[in-house]
Design a protein around this motif. Structure first.
Motif, mmCIF file in Angstrom:
data_model
loop_
_atom_site.group_PDB
_atom_site.id
_atom_site.type_symbol
_atom_site.label_atom_id
_atom_site.label_comp_id
_atom_site.label_asym_id
_atom_site.label_seq_id
_atom_site.Cartn_x
_atom_site.Cartn_y
_atom_site.Cartn_z
ATOM 1 N N ASP A 1 -53.041 -45.861 28.725
ATOM 2 C CA ASP A 1 -52.343 -46.724 27.775
ATOM 3 C C ASP A 1 -51.548 -47.810 28.486
ATOM 4 O OD1 ASP A 1 -51.608 -47.542 25.218
ATOM 5 O OD2 ASP A 1 -49.836 -46.253 25.174
ATOM 6 N N ASP B 1 -53.677 -51.244 29.733
ATOM 7 C CA ASP B 1 -54.269 -52.137 28.718
ATOM 8 C C ASP B 1 -55.567 -52.788 29.204
ATOM 9 O OD1 ASP B 1 -51.988 -51.559 27.257
ATOM 10 O OD2 ASP B 1 -50.962 -53.413 27.808
ATOM 11 N N GLU C 1 -59.715 -43.977 21.078
ATOM 12 C CA GLU C 1 -59.263 -44.512 19.791
ATOM 13 C C GLU C 1 -57.940 -43.881 19.382
ATOM 14 O OE1 GLU C 1 -62.659 -44.071 17.237
ATOM 15 O OE2 GLU C 1 -63.771 -45.676 18.255
ATOM 16 N N ASP D 1 -55.472 -45.724 21.801
ATOM 17 C CA ASP D 1 -55.414 -47.123 21.365
ATOM 18 C C ASP D 1 -54.700 -47.994 22.400
ATOM 19 O OD1 ASP D 1 -55.846 -49.312 19.748
ATOM 20 O OD2 ASP D 1 -54.101 -48.949 18.467
ATOM 21 N N ASP E 1 -53.784 -51.474 21.424
ATOM 22 C CA ASP E 1 -52.914 -51.565 20.237
ATOM 23 C C ASP E 1 -53.525 -52.421 19.130
ATOM 24 O OD1 ASP E 1 -50.897 -50.015 21.489
ATOM 25 O OD2 ASP E 1 -50.169 -51.790 22.536
ATOM 26 N N ASN E 2 -54.829 -52.284 18.924
ATOM 27 C CA ASN E 2 -55.458 -53.072 17.872
ATOM 28 C C ASN E 2 -56.225 -52.226 16.863
ATOM 29 O OD1 ASN E 2 -57.780 -52.354 19.290
ATOM 30 N ND2 ASN E 2 -58.079 -54.379 20.185
ATOM 31 N N GLY E 3 -56.294 -50.916 17.110
ATOM 32 C CA GLY E 3 -56.948 -50.020 16.172
ATOM 33 C C GLY E 3 -58.455 -50.164 16.087
ATOM 34 N N TRP F 1 -64.035 -48.006 20.020
ATOM 35 C CA TRP F 1 -64.455 -48.106 21.418
ATOM 36 C C TRP F 1 -65.923 -47.710 21.548
ATOM 37 C CZ3 TRP F 1 -61.721 -49.567 25.891
ATOM 38 C CH2 TRP F 1 -60.398 -49.967 25.651
ATOM 39 N N GLN G 1 -64.245 -51.946 24.199
ATOM 40 C CA GLN G 1 -64.380 -52.331 22.802
ATOM 41 C C GLN G 1 -65.476 -53.377 22.622
ATOM 42 O OE1 GLN G 1 -60.437 -53.410 21.402
ATOM 43 N NE2 GLN G 1 -59.986 -51.283 20.887
#
Length: 538
Positions: A213, A216, A238, A241, A244-246, A249, A263
Protein backbone atom coordinates in the motif's frame (compact mmCIF):
# COMPACT_ATOMS: atom_id res chain seq x y z
CA UNK A 1 8.85 31.76 -0.62
CA UNK A 2 9.94 35.27 -1.60
CA UNK A 3 13.65 35.87 -2.09
CA UNK A 4 13.62 38.64 0.52
CA UNK A 5 16.40 40.68 2.06
CA UNK A 6 16.93 38.14 4.82
CA UNK A 7 17.79 35.41 2.33
CA UNK A 8 19.94 37.73 0.23
CA UNK A 9 21.81 38.93 3.31
CA UNK A 10 22.52 35.35 4.27
CA UNK A 11 24.38 34.48 1.06
CA UNK A 12 27.81 35.80 2.16
CA UNK A 13 27.66 33.53 5.19
CA UNK A 14 28.83 30.67 3.00
CA UNK A 15 32.37 31.87 3.64
CA UNK A 16 31.98 30.82 7.27
CA UNK A 17 30.03 27.61 6.66
CA UNK A 18 32.21 24.62 7.62
CA UNK A 19 33.02 22.03 4.99
CA UNK A 20 30.54 19.22 4.72
CA UNK A 21 31.33 15.83 6.16
CA UNK A 22 32.65 13.39 3.59
CA UNK A 23 30.21 11.02 1.98
CA UNK A 24 30.90 7.35 2.68
CA UNK A 25 31.51 4.95 -0.20
CA UNK A 26 28.22 3.47 -1.38
CA UNK A 27 28.37 -0.32 -1.09
CA UNK A 28 26.82 -1.19 -4.44
CA UNK A 29 29.42 -3.31 -6.33
CA UNK A 30 30.52 -0.19 -8.22
CA UNK A 31 33.93 1.13 -7.25
CA UNK A 32 34.21 4.61 -8.78
CA UNK A 33 33.71 6.31 -5.42
CA UNK A 34 36.84 4.62 -3.99
CA UNK A 35 39.30 6.63 -6.08
CA UNK A 36 39.86 9.18 -3.29
CA UNK A 37 40.10 6.56 -0.51
CA UNK A 38 43.73 5.89 0.45
CA UNK A 39 45.59 2.65 -0.21
CA UNK A 40 46.63 1.40 3.23
CA UNK A 41 48.40 -1.83 2.22
CA UNK A 42 50.12 -3.38 -0.81
CA UNK A 43 50.84 -7.10 -0.98
CA UNK A 44 52.84 -9.14 -3.47
CA UNK A 45 50.98 -11.15 -6.10
CA UNK A 46 51.52 -14.88 -6.29
CA UNK A 47 52.05 -15.55 -2.58
CA UNK A 48 48.59 -16.96 -1.75
CA UNK A 49 48.04 -20.49 -0.49
CA UNK A 50 44.48 -20.54 -1.83
CA UNK A 51 42.52 -18.99 -4.70
CA UNK A 52 42.31 -15.50 -3.16
CA UNK A 53 45.46 -13.42 -3.64
CA UNK A 54 45.15 -9.87 -2.31
CA UNK A 55 47.45 -7.18 -3.70
CA UNK A 56 45.82 -3.92 -2.57
CA UNK A 57 43.67 -2.75 0.32
CA UNK A 58 41.92 0.61 0.51
CA UNK A 59 40.30 1.56 3.79
CA UNK A 60 38.67 4.48 5.57
CA UNK A 61 37.13 4.85 9.01
CA UNK A 62 34.17 7.21 9.42
CA UNK A 63 32.91 7.52 12.97
CA UNK A 64 32.24 3.93 13.97
CA UNK A 65 32.02 2.61 10.39
CA UNK A 66 34.93 0.90 8.67
CA UNK A 67 34.95 0.68 4.86
CA UNK A 68 37.24 -1.70 2.97
CA UNK A 69 37.95 -2.37 -0.69
CA UNK A 70 40.29 -5.19 -1.72
CA UNK A 71 41.12 -7.30 -4.74
CA UNK A 72 41.48 -11.10 -4.85
CA UNK A 73 43.08 -11.63 -8.29
CA UNK A 74 40.59 -14.36 -9.12
CA UNK A 75 36.92 -14.38 -10.06
CA UNK A 76 35.44 -16.35 -7.20
CA UNK A 77 32.60 -16.06 -4.68
CA UNK A 78 33.66 -14.97 -1.20
CA UNK A 79 30.59 -16.29 0.58
CA UNK A 80 29.10 -19.12 -1.44
CA UNK A 81 32.25 -20.45 -3.10
CA UNK A 82 33.92 -23.82 -2.90
CA UNK A 83 35.94 -24.81 0.15
CA UNK A 84 38.67 -25.97 -2.23
CA UNK A 85 39.28 -22.30 -3.07
CA UNK A 86 40.50 -21.75 0.48
CA UNK A 87 38.92 -19.58 3.15
CA UNK A 88 38.81 -15.80 3.25
CA UNK A 89 38.95 -14.25 6.71
CA UNK A 90 39.07 -10.60 7.73
CA UNK A 91 40.41 -9.92 11.21
CA UNK A 92 39.71 -6.44 12.56
CA UNK A 93 41.99 -5.66 15.47
CA UNK A 94 40.06 -4.12 18.36
CA UNK A 95 40.92 -3.46 22.00
CA UNK A 96 40.63 -6.77 23.83
CA UNK A 97 39.28 -9.40 21.46
CA UNK A 98 39.47 -9.05 17.69
CA UNK A 99 36.44 -9.20 15.40
CA UNK A 100 36.83 -12.11 12.97
CA UNK A 101 34.74 -12.31 9.79
CA UNK A 102 34.94 -15.77 8.24
CA UNK A 103 33.37 -16.03 4.80
CA UNK A 104 33.45 -19.80 4.42
CA UNK A 105 31.96 -20.28 7.89
CA UNK A 106 29.54 -17.40 7.14
CA UNK A 107 30.11 -16.00 10.60
CA UNK A 108 31.31 -12.99 12.56
CA UNK A 109 32.69 -13.67 16.02
CA UNK A 110 34.16 -11.80 18.96
CA UNK A 111 33.94 -13.72 22.22
CA UNK A 112 31.12 -15.66 20.57
CA UNK A 113 28.88 -15.17 17.58
CA UNK A 114 28.09 -11.66 16.37
CA UNK A 115 24.95 -10.88 14.37
CA UNK A 116 25.43 -9.29 10.96
CA UNK A 117 22.66 -6.92 12.01
CA UNK A 118 24.63 -5.72 15.04
CA UNK A 119 27.58 -4.65 12.89
CA UNK A 120 25.50 -3.51 9.85
CA UNK A 121 27.70 -5.75 7.74
CA UNK A 122 27.52 -5.98 3.97
CA UNK A 123 29.94 -7.25 1.29
CA UNK A 124 29.35 -6.72 -2.41
CA UNK A 125 29.21 -7.97 -5.06
CA UNK A 126 27.38 -11.13 -4.06
CA UNK A 127 28.27 -12.72 -7.40
CA UNK A 128 31.83 -13.91 -8.18
CA UNK A 129 34.31 -11.10 -8.70
CA UNK A 130 37.98 -10.22 -8.30
CA UNK A 131 37.32 -7.15 -6.14
CA UNK A 132 34.99 -6.50 -3.24
CA UNK A 133 33.86 -3.72 -0.91
CA UNK A 134 32.83 -4.04 2.73
CA UNK A 135 31.09 -1.97 5.38
CA UNK A 136 31.20 -2.93 9.05
CA UNK A 137 29.96 -0.79 11.94
CA UNK A 138 32.15 -1.16 15.03
CA UNK A 139 30.03 1.05 17.27
CA UNK A 140 28.74 -1.96 19.21
CA UNK A 141 32.33 -2.47 20.45
CA UNK A 142 32.84 1.13 21.56
CA UNK A 143 34.86 2.15 18.49
CA UNK A 144 34.45 5.70 17.21
CA UNK A 145 36.21 8.78 15.92
CA UNK A 146 39.88 8.93 16.96
CA UNK A 147 40.25 5.21 17.61
CA UNK A 148 42.69 3.05 15.66
CA UNK A 149 41.86 -0.43 14.37
CA UNK A 150 43.87 -2.86 12.28
CA UNK A 151 42.91 -5.02 9.31
CA UNK A 152 44.47 -8.35 8.36
CA UNK A 153 43.47 -11.17 6.02
CA UNK A 154 44.02 -14.89 6.38
CA UNK A 155 42.78 -18.24 5.13
CA UNK A 156 44.09 -17.86 1.58
CA UNK A 157 46.44 -14.87 1.70
CA UNK A 158 47.68 -12.34 4.23
CA UNK A 159 49.13 -8.85 4.18
CA UNK A 160 52.81 -8.60 5.09
CA UNK A 161 51.65 -6.75 8.22
CA UNK A 162 48.23 -5.64 9.50
CA UNK A 163 47.09 -2.30 8.11
CA UNK A 164 46.21 0.41 10.62
CA UNK A 165 43.17 2.63 10.12
CA UNK A 166 42.42 5.71 12.22
CA UNK A 167 38.67 6.22 12.54
CA UNK A 168 37.88 9.71 11.27
CA UNK A 169 34.84 11.93 11.61
CA UNK A 170 31.42 10.39 10.91
CA UNK A 171 30.28 10.29 7.31
CA UNK A 172 27.73 12.74 6.00
CA UNK A 173 24.16 11.51 6.13
CA UNK A 174 23.14 9.63 2.98
CA UNK A 175 21.47 11.73 0.31
CA UNK A 176 17.72 11.76 0.93
CA UNK A 177 15.67 9.38 -1.20
CA UNK A 178 12.49 10.56 -2.86
CA UNK A 179 9.91 8.02 -1.75
CA UNK A 180 6.99 9.38 -3.75
CA UNK A 181 6.67 8.94 -7.50
CA UNK A 182 8.52 11.91 -9.06
CA UNK A 183 6.96 14.38 -11.42
CA UNK A 184 7.33 13.10 -14.98
CA UNK A 185 7.23 9.42 -14.03
CA UNK A 186 4.71 7.51 -16.14
CA UNK A 187 4.96 4.21 -14.28
CA UNK A 188 6.04 2.88 -10.92
CA UNK A 189 7.09 -0.79 -10.84
CA UNK A 190 7.59 -2.58 -7.50
CA UNK A 191 8.92 -6.06 -6.78
CA UNK A 192 9.10 -8.23 -3.67
CA UNK A 193 9.94 -11.83 -2.88
CA UNK A 194 7.23 -12.51 -0.29
CA UNK A 195 8.99 -15.50 1.35
CA UNK A 196 6.94 -18.68 1.03
CA UNK A 197 3.55 -17.29 -0.02
CA UNK A 198 3.85 -14.45 2.45
CA UNK A 199 0.95 -12.49 0.99
CA UNK A 200 -1.42 -14.89 2.72
CA UNK A 201 0.62 -15.53 5.87
CA UNK A 202 -1.26 -15.11 9.13
CA UNK A 203 1.90 -13.80 10.81
CA UNK A 204 3.28 -11.54 8.03
CA UNK A 205 0.38 -10.64 5.79
CA UNK A 206 -0.44 -7.34 7.48
CA UNK A 207 3.14 -6.10 7.17
CA UNK A 208 3.31 -7.09 3.49
CA UNK A 209 -0.01 -5.36 2.84
CA UNK A 210 1.30 -2.12 4.37
CA UNK A 211 4.42 -2.27 2.20
CA UNK A 212 2.33 -2.82 -0.92
CA UNK A 213 0.00 0.00 0.00
CA UNK A 214 2.85 2.39 0.83
CA UNK A 215 4.54 2.49 -2.56
CA UNK A 216 1.45 3.00 -4.77
CA UNK A 217 2.89 1.06 -7.70
CA UNK A 218 1.23 0.78 -11.08
CA UNK A 219 2.74 -2.68 -11.56
CA UNK A 220 3.61 -5.17 -8.82
CA UNK A 221 5.84 -8.21 -9.27
CA UNK A 222 5.99 -10.91 -6.61
CA UNK A 223 8.06 -14.05 -6.18
CA UNK A 224 7.68 -17.13 -3.95
CA UNK A 225 3.90 -17.04 -4.16
CA UNK A 226 3.87 -20.84 -4.37
CA UNK A 227 0.50 -21.66 -2.86
CA UNK A 228 -1.57 -18.77 -4.14
CA UNK A 229 -3.09 -18.07 -7.54
CA UNK A 230 -4.26 -15.17 -9.71
CA UNK A 231 -7.82 -14.90 -8.29
CA UNK A 232 -6.55 -14.90 -4.70
CA UNK A 233 -3.95 -12.22 -5.39
CA UNK A 234 -6.48 -10.15 -7.33
CA UNK A 235 -8.82 -10.20 -4.34
CA UNK A 236 -5.99 -9.30 -1.98
CA UNK A 237 -4.90 -6.28 -4.04
CA UNK A 238 -8.44 -5.05 -4.45
CA UNK A 239 -8.80 -5.25 -0.67
CA UNK A 240 -5.58 -3.30 -0.11
CA UNK A 241 -6.44 -0.83 -2.91
CA UNK A 242 -2.92 0.64 -3.08
CA UNK A 243 -3.89 3.28 -5.65
CA UNK A 244 -6.98 4.31 -3.65
CA UNK A 245 -9.27 4.22 -6.67
CA UNK A 246 -11.35 1.10 -6.06
CA UNK A 247 -10.61 -0.24 -9.56
CA UNK A 248 -10.06 -3.94 -10.33
CA UNK A 249 -6.64 -5.53 -10.69
CA UNK A 250 -5.39 -7.91 -13.37
CA UNK A 251 -2.99 -10.67 -12.35
CA UNK A 252 -0.68 -13.11 -14.14
CA UNK A 253 0.53 -16.07 -12.06
CA UNK A 254 2.73 -18.46 -14.02
CA UNK A 255 1.72 -21.52 -11.97
CA UNK A 256 5.11 -21.68 -10.27
CA UNK A 257 5.65 -18.72 -7.93
CA UNK A 258 6.12 -15.59 -10.04
CA UNK A 259 3.41 -12.94 -10.31
CA UNK A 260 2.68 -9.73 -12.24
CA UNK A 261 -0.25 -7.49 -11.25
CA UNK A 262 -1.57 -4.21 -12.63
CA UNK A 263 -4.80 -2.31 -13.14
CA UNK A 264 -3.79 -2.00 -16.80
CA UNK A 265 -4.88 -4.88 -19.07
CA UNK A 266 -2.38 -7.76 -19.00
CA UNK A 267 -1.58 -10.29 -21.72
CA UNK A 268 0.27 -13.45 -20.69
CA UNK A 269 3.68 -13.81 -22.37
CA UNK A 270 5.32 -17.23 -22.15
CA UNK A 271 8.85 -16.60 -20.89
CA UNK A 272 10.36 -19.93 -21.89
CA UNK A 273 11.21 -20.81 -18.29
CA UNK A 274 9.27 -21.62 -15.14
CA UNK A 275 11.58 -19.14 -13.37
CA UNK A 276 9.75 -16.12 -14.81
CA UNK A 277 6.22 -14.85 -15.33
CA UNK A 278 5.85 -12.72 -18.44
CA UNK A 279 3.17 -10.17 -19.15
CA UNK A 280 2.48 -7.39 -21.62
CA UNK A 281 1.02 -4.43 -19.74
CA UNK A 282 -1.25 -2.62 -22.21
CA UNK A 283 -0.91 1.08 -21.42
CA UNK A 284 -3.04 2.02 -24.43
CA UNK A 285 -4.05 0.57 -27.77
CA UNK A 286 -0.61 1.36 -29.14
CA UNK A 287 1.70 1.51 -26.14
CA UNK A 288 2.75 -1.21 -23.72
CA UNK A 289 5.39 -2.48 -21.32
CA UNK A 290 6.73 -6.05 -21.39
CA UNK A 291 7.43 -7.20 -17.82
CA UNK A 292 9.14 -10.32 -16.51
CA UNK A 293 8.90 -11.19 -12.81
CA UNK A 294 11.85 -13.53 -12.25
CA UNK A 295 12.92 -16.00 -9.58
CA UNK A 296 16.09 -17.76 -10.68
CA UNK A 297 17.45 -20.96 -9.19
CA UNK A 298 18.98 -20.47 -5.75
CA UNK A 299 22.30 -21.47 -4.24
CA UNK A 300 25.58 -22.78 -5.64
CA UNK A 301 28.60 -20.80 -6.85
CA UNK A 302 30.33 -19.72 -10.03
CA UNK A 303 31.15 -23.30 -11.12
CA UNK A 304 28.03 -25.06 -9.86
CA UNK A 305 25.10 -26.74 -11.57
CA UNK A 306 22.82 -24.17 -9.94
CA UNK A 307 24.71 -21.39 -11.71
CA UNK A 308 24.41 -23.22 -15.02
CA UNK A 309 20.65 -23.41 -14.42
CA UNK A 310 20.46 -19.65 -13.75
CA UNK A 311 22.36 -18.95 -16.96
CA UNK A 312 19.91 -21.14 -18.86
CA UNK A 313 16.95 -19.34 -17.29
CA UNK A 314 18.33 -15.96 -18.33
CA UNK A 315 18.98 -17.26 -21.83
CA UNK A 316 15.34 -18.33 -22.12
CA UNK A 317 14.17 -14.83 -21.15
CA UNK A 318 16.67 -13.22 -23.55
CA UNK A 319 15.42 -15.44 -26.37
CA UNK A 320 11.84 -14.44 -25.59
CA UNK A 321 12.81 -10.75 -25.65
CA UNK A 322 14.55 -11.22 -29.02
CA UNK A 323 11.43 -12.92 -30.40
CA UNK A 324 9.25 -10.16 -28.99
CA UNK A 325 11.38 -7.48 -30.64
CA UNK A 326 11.16 -9.39 -33.94
CA UNK A 327 7.34 -9.53 -33.62
CA UNK A 328 7.73 -13.33 -33.71
CA UNK A 329 5.47 -14.06 -30.72
CA UNK A 330 2.50 -13.45 -32.96
CA UNK A 331 -1.10 -12.53 -32.34
CA UNK A 332 -1.95 -9.52 -30.27
CA UNK A 333 1.68 -9.03 -29.10
CA UNK A 334 3.17 -8.14 -32.50
CA UNK A 335 1.97 -4.50 -32.58
CA UNK A 336 3.84 -3.87 -29.31
CA UNK A 337 7.24 -5.13 -30.51
CA UNK A 338 8.86 -1.76 -29.77
CA UNK A 339 7.52 -1.52 -26.22
CA UNK A 340 9.76 -0.93 -23.22
CA UNK A 341 10.86 -3.97 -21.23
CA UNK A 342 11.49 -4.52 -17.51
CA UNK A 343 13.05 -7.68 -16.02
CA UNK A 344 12.78 -7.51 -12.24
CA UNK A 345 12.79 -9.82 -9.24
CA UNK A 346 14.90 -12.32 -7.32
CA UNK A 347 17.81 -13.34 -9.55
CA UNK A 348 19.65 -15.29 -6.81
CA UNK A 349 22.90 -14.01 -8.29
CA UNK A 350 25.20 -15.93 -5.93
CA UNK A 351 27.36 -17.64 -8.54
CA UNK A 352 28.71 -15.93 -11.63
CA UNK A 353 27.51 -12.60 -13.03
CA UNK A 354 26.66 -14.31 -16.33
CA UNK A 355 22.89 -14.65 -15.69
CA UNK A 356 22.80 -10.83 -15.51
CA UNK A 357 25.20 -10.31 -18.41
CA UNK A 358 23.02 -12.53 -20.62
CA UNK A 359 20.24 -9.93 -20.26
CA UNK A 360 22.70 -7.19 -21.23
CA UNK A 361 24.18 -8.97 -24.27
CA UNK A 362 23.68 -8.33 -28.02
CA UNK A 363 20.41 -10.25 -28.14
CA UNK A 364 18.96 -7.61 -25.81
CA UNK A 365 21.08 -4.60 -26.84
CA UNK A 366 18.90 -1.98 -25.21
CA UNK A 367 18.82 -3.47 -21.69
CA UNK A 368 20.58 -1.62 -18.87
CA UNK A 369 21.02 -2.29 -15.16
CA UNK A 370 19.38 -0.29 -12.38
CA UNK A 371 20.99 -0.41 -8.92
CA UNK A 372 18.49 0.69 -6.25
CA UNK A 373 20.08 1.89 -3.01
CA UNK A 374 18.34 1.37 0.32
CA UNK A 375 16.32 4.47 1.16
CA UNK A 376 17.91 6.08 4.20
CA UNK A 377 21.08 3.99 3.78
CA UNK A 378 24.20 3.73 1.64
CA UNK A 379 24.19 0.16 0.36
CA UNK A 380 22.37 -1.88 -2.25
CA UNK A 381 21.77 -5.08 -0.24
CA UNK A 382 18.32 -6.50 -0.94
CA UNK A 383 18.40 -9.67 1.17
CA UNK A 384 19.37 -10.52 4.73
CA UNK A 385 18.94 -13.53 6.97
CA UNK A 386 16.25 -12.39 9.40
CA UNK A 387 18.04 -13.75 12.48
CA UNK A 388 21.28 -12.02 11.47
CA UNK A 389 23.38 -15.18 11.23
CA UNK A 390 24.37 -17.51 8.41
CA UNK A 391 24.77 -15.89 5.00
CA UNK A 392 25.62 -12.17 5.31
CA UNK A 393 23.43 -9.58 3.53
CA UNK A 394 23.78 -9.38 -0.24
CA UNK A 395 22.13 -8.41 -3.51
CA UNK A 396 19.76 -11.10 -4.80
CA UNK A 397 17.12 -8.82 -6.33
CA UNK A 398 17.93 -6.95 -9.53
CA UNK A 399 16.35 -4.76 -12.20
CA UNK A 400 17.17 -4.45 -15.88
CA UNK A 401 15.16 -2.37 -18.33
CA UNK A 402 15.32 -1.18 -21.92
CA UNK A 403 17.28 2.04 -21.72
CA UNK A 404 16.59 3.10 -25.29
CA UNK A 405 12.84 3.17 -24.66
CA UNK A 406 12.57 3.98 -20.94
CA UNK A 407 14.21 6.43 -18.54
CA UNK A 408 14.80 5.70 -14.88
CA UNK A 409 13.80 8.76 -12.85
CA UNK A 410 14.08 7.18 -9.42
CA UNK A 411 14.70 3.84 -7.71
CA UNK A 412 15.24 2.52 -4.21
CA UNK A 413 15.03 -0.50 -1.96
CA UNK A 414 12.62 -0.10 0.94
CA UNK A 415 13.78 -1.08 4.42
CA UNK A 416 11.53 0.40 7.08
CA UNK A 417 14.27 0.08 9.70
CA UNK A 418 16.16 2.87 7.89
CA UNK A 419 13.29 5.34 7.53
CA UNK A 420 12.63 8.27 9.84
CA UNK A 421 9.48 8.42 11.94
CA UNK A 422 8.15 11.17 9.64
CA UNK A 423 8.77 9.03 6.54
CA UNK A 424 7.11 6.03 8.15
CA UNK A 425 4.08 8.08 9.11
CA UNK A 426 3.75 9.57 5.63
CA UNK A 427 3.76 6.06 4.11
CA UNK A 428 1.54 4.43 6.73
CA UNK A 429 4.32 2.04 7.76
CA UNK A 430 5.73 0.72 11.02
CA UNK A 431 9.44 0.48 11.78
CA UNK A 432 9.46 -3.32 11.86
CA UNK A 433 7.38 -3.94 8.72
CA UNK A 434 10.26 -4.86 6.39
CA UNK A 435 11.94 -7.04 9.01
CA UNK A 436 8.77 -9.05 9.69
CA UNK A 437 7.40 -9.15 6.14
CA UNK A 438 10.19 -10.94 4.28
CA UNK A 439 13.90 -11.65 4.12
CA UNK A 440 13.93 -9.66 0.86
CA UNK A 441 13.41 -5.93 0.52
CA UNK A 442 10.85 -4.33 -1.75
CA UNK A 443 12.30 -2.69 -4.87
CA UNK A 444 10.80 0.42 -6.47
CA UNK A 445 11.54 1.72 -9.98
CA UNK A 446 10.04 4.93 -11.41
CA UNK A 447 10.07 5.15 -15.20
CA UNK A 448 9.31 7.71 -17.87
CA UNK A 449 8.28 6.38 -21.25
CA UNK A 450 10.92 7.32 -23.79
CA UNK A 451 14.70 7.53 -23.62
CA UNK A 452 16.70 10.44 -22.29
CA UNK A 453 13.94 11.90 -20.14
CA UNK A 454 15.29 13.80 -17.14
CA UNK A 455 13.84 15.30 -14.03
CA UNK A 456 14.22 19.07 -13.74
CA UNK A 457 17.30 19.68 -11.52
CA UNK A 458 15.98 23.07 -10.34
CA UNK A 459 12.63 21.62 -9.17
CA UNK A 460 13.19 20.75 -5.51
CA UNK A 461 9.97 21.49 -3.65
CA UNK A 462 6.26 22.03 -4.25
CA UNK A 463 5.15 25.61 -4.75
CA UNK A 464 3.92 26.96 -1.41
CA UNK A 465 5.64 24.18 0.58
CA UNK A 466 8.34 26.18 2.34
CA UNK A 467 8.41 24.46 5.73
CA UNK A 468 9.24 20.80 6.54
CA UNK A 469 5.82 20.20 8.09
CA UNK A 470 3.96 21.27 4.95
CA UNK A 471 2.72 18.73 2.43
CA UNK A 472 4.96 18.61 -0.63
CA UNK A 473 8.01 20.02 1.12
CA UNK A 474 11.09 18.70 -0.63
CA UNK A 475 8.98 17.06 -3.37
CA UNK A 476 9.26 18.30 -7.00
CA UNK A 477 6.08 19.57 -8.64
CA UNK A 478 7.22 20.21 -12.20
CA UNK A 479 8.00 23.93 -11.85
CA UNK A 480 11.09 25.89 -10.84
CA UNK A 481 10.18 29.04 -8.92
CA UNK A 482 11.29 31.17 -5.98
CA UNK A 483 10.23 28.48 -3.53
CA UNK A 484 12.74 26.10 -5.11
CA UNK A 485 15.47 28.74 -4.86
CA UNK A 486 14.61 29.41 -1.24
CA UNK A 487 14.56 25.67 -0.50
CA UNK A 488 18.03 25.24 -2.00
CA UNK A 489 19.54 28.23 -0.20
CA UNK A 490 18.13 27.08 3.15
CA UNK A 491 19.67 23.64 2.71
CA UNK A 492 22.91 25.13 1.37
CA UNK A 493 23.26 27.36 4.43
CA UNK A 494 22.45 24.38 6.66
CA UNK A 495 25.28 22.44 4.94
CA UNK A 496 22.82 19.70 3.98
CA UNK A 497 24.09 17.11 1.49
CA UNK A 498 21.13 17.89 -0.77
CA UNK A 499 23.03 21.07 -1.71
CA UNK A 500 26.14 19.18 -2.86
CA UNK A 501 25.55 19.43 -6.62
CA UNK A 502 28.93 19.82 -8.30
CA UNK A 503 32.63 19.25 -7.68
CA UNK A 504 34.61 22.19 -6.33
CA UNK A 505 36.19 24.00 -9.27
CA UNK A 506 33.89 22.33 -11.81
CA UNK A 507 31.74 25.30 -12.79
CA UNK A 508 31.33 24.78 -16.53
CA UNK A 509 29.68 21.99 -18.50
CA UNK A 510 32.35 19.70 -19.87
CA UNK A 511 34.67 20.07 -16.90
CA UNK A 512 35.43 16.87 -14.99
CA UNK A 513 33.13 16.65 -11.97
CA UNK A 514 30.58 19.15 -13.30
CA UNK A 515 27.20 18.18 -11.84
CA UNK A 516 28.75 15.48 -9.63
CA UNK A 517 28.71 15.72 -5.83
CA UNK A 518 32.09 15.71 -4.09
CA UNK A 519 31.22 15.84 -0.39
CA UNK A 520 31.94 19.59 -0.15
CA UNK A 521 29.29 22.33 -0.13
CA UNK A 522 30.63 25.66 -1.32
CA UNK A 523 30.00 28.62 -3.62
CA UNK A 524 30.42 26.42 -6.68
CA UNK A 525 27.34 24.42 -5.62
CA UNK A 526 25.39 27.67 -5.25
CA UNK A 527 26.54 28.85 -8.66
CA UNK A 528 25.61 25.51 -10.22
CA UNK A 529 22.10 25.65 -8.79
CA UNK A 530 21.56 29.26 -9.82
CA UNK A 531 22.51 28.25 -13.36
CA UNK A 532 20.00 25.41 -13.60
CA UNK A 533 17.35 27.48 -11.78
CA UNK A 534 17.67 30.37 -14.22
CA UNK A 535 17.40 27.85 -17.07
CA UNK A 536 14.10 26.64 -15.62
CA UNK A 537 12.39 23.33 -16.33
CA UNK A 538 12.00 21.88 -19.84
Amino acid sequence: MKLNSVVLAALPLVLSVPASAQLAPVIDASFDDWDTIPVVAIDAAGDAIGAFDVTELRAVGMGSELYLRFDTNTERNLVSGRFTDGDWIITIGLPGTDLVIDYRERSARRDGGVSWNDIRFVTLPTYASDEFEVRVDLGAFGIGQGDTVSVQFSGSDSLTAPASVIMGSPAAAPVSTQLEKPVGADLRVASLNTLSTGLFSASRGDELARLIDAVDADIYCFQEEYSSNAPLIRGLLEGIDPLDNGLPWNVVHNGSDEVIASQYPLDVVTSGTSAAAGGLVRLSDTEGLLVFSVHHKCCGNILSSEDATRIGQSNAIADTIADFRAAALGGSLSPFADAGIVVIGDWNLVGSREPLDVLLDPRTPDMVLSTPINAGGNDAATWRDLDGFGFPPGVLDLITFSGDRLTELNSYALDTELLTSAELASLGLEQSDSTIASDHKLLVLDLALGAGMVACPADLTTTGATLPAQAGYGQPDGTADLDDLGFFIANWLANDVIADLTTSGATLAGQQGFGASDGVIDLDDLGYFLGVWLAGCP
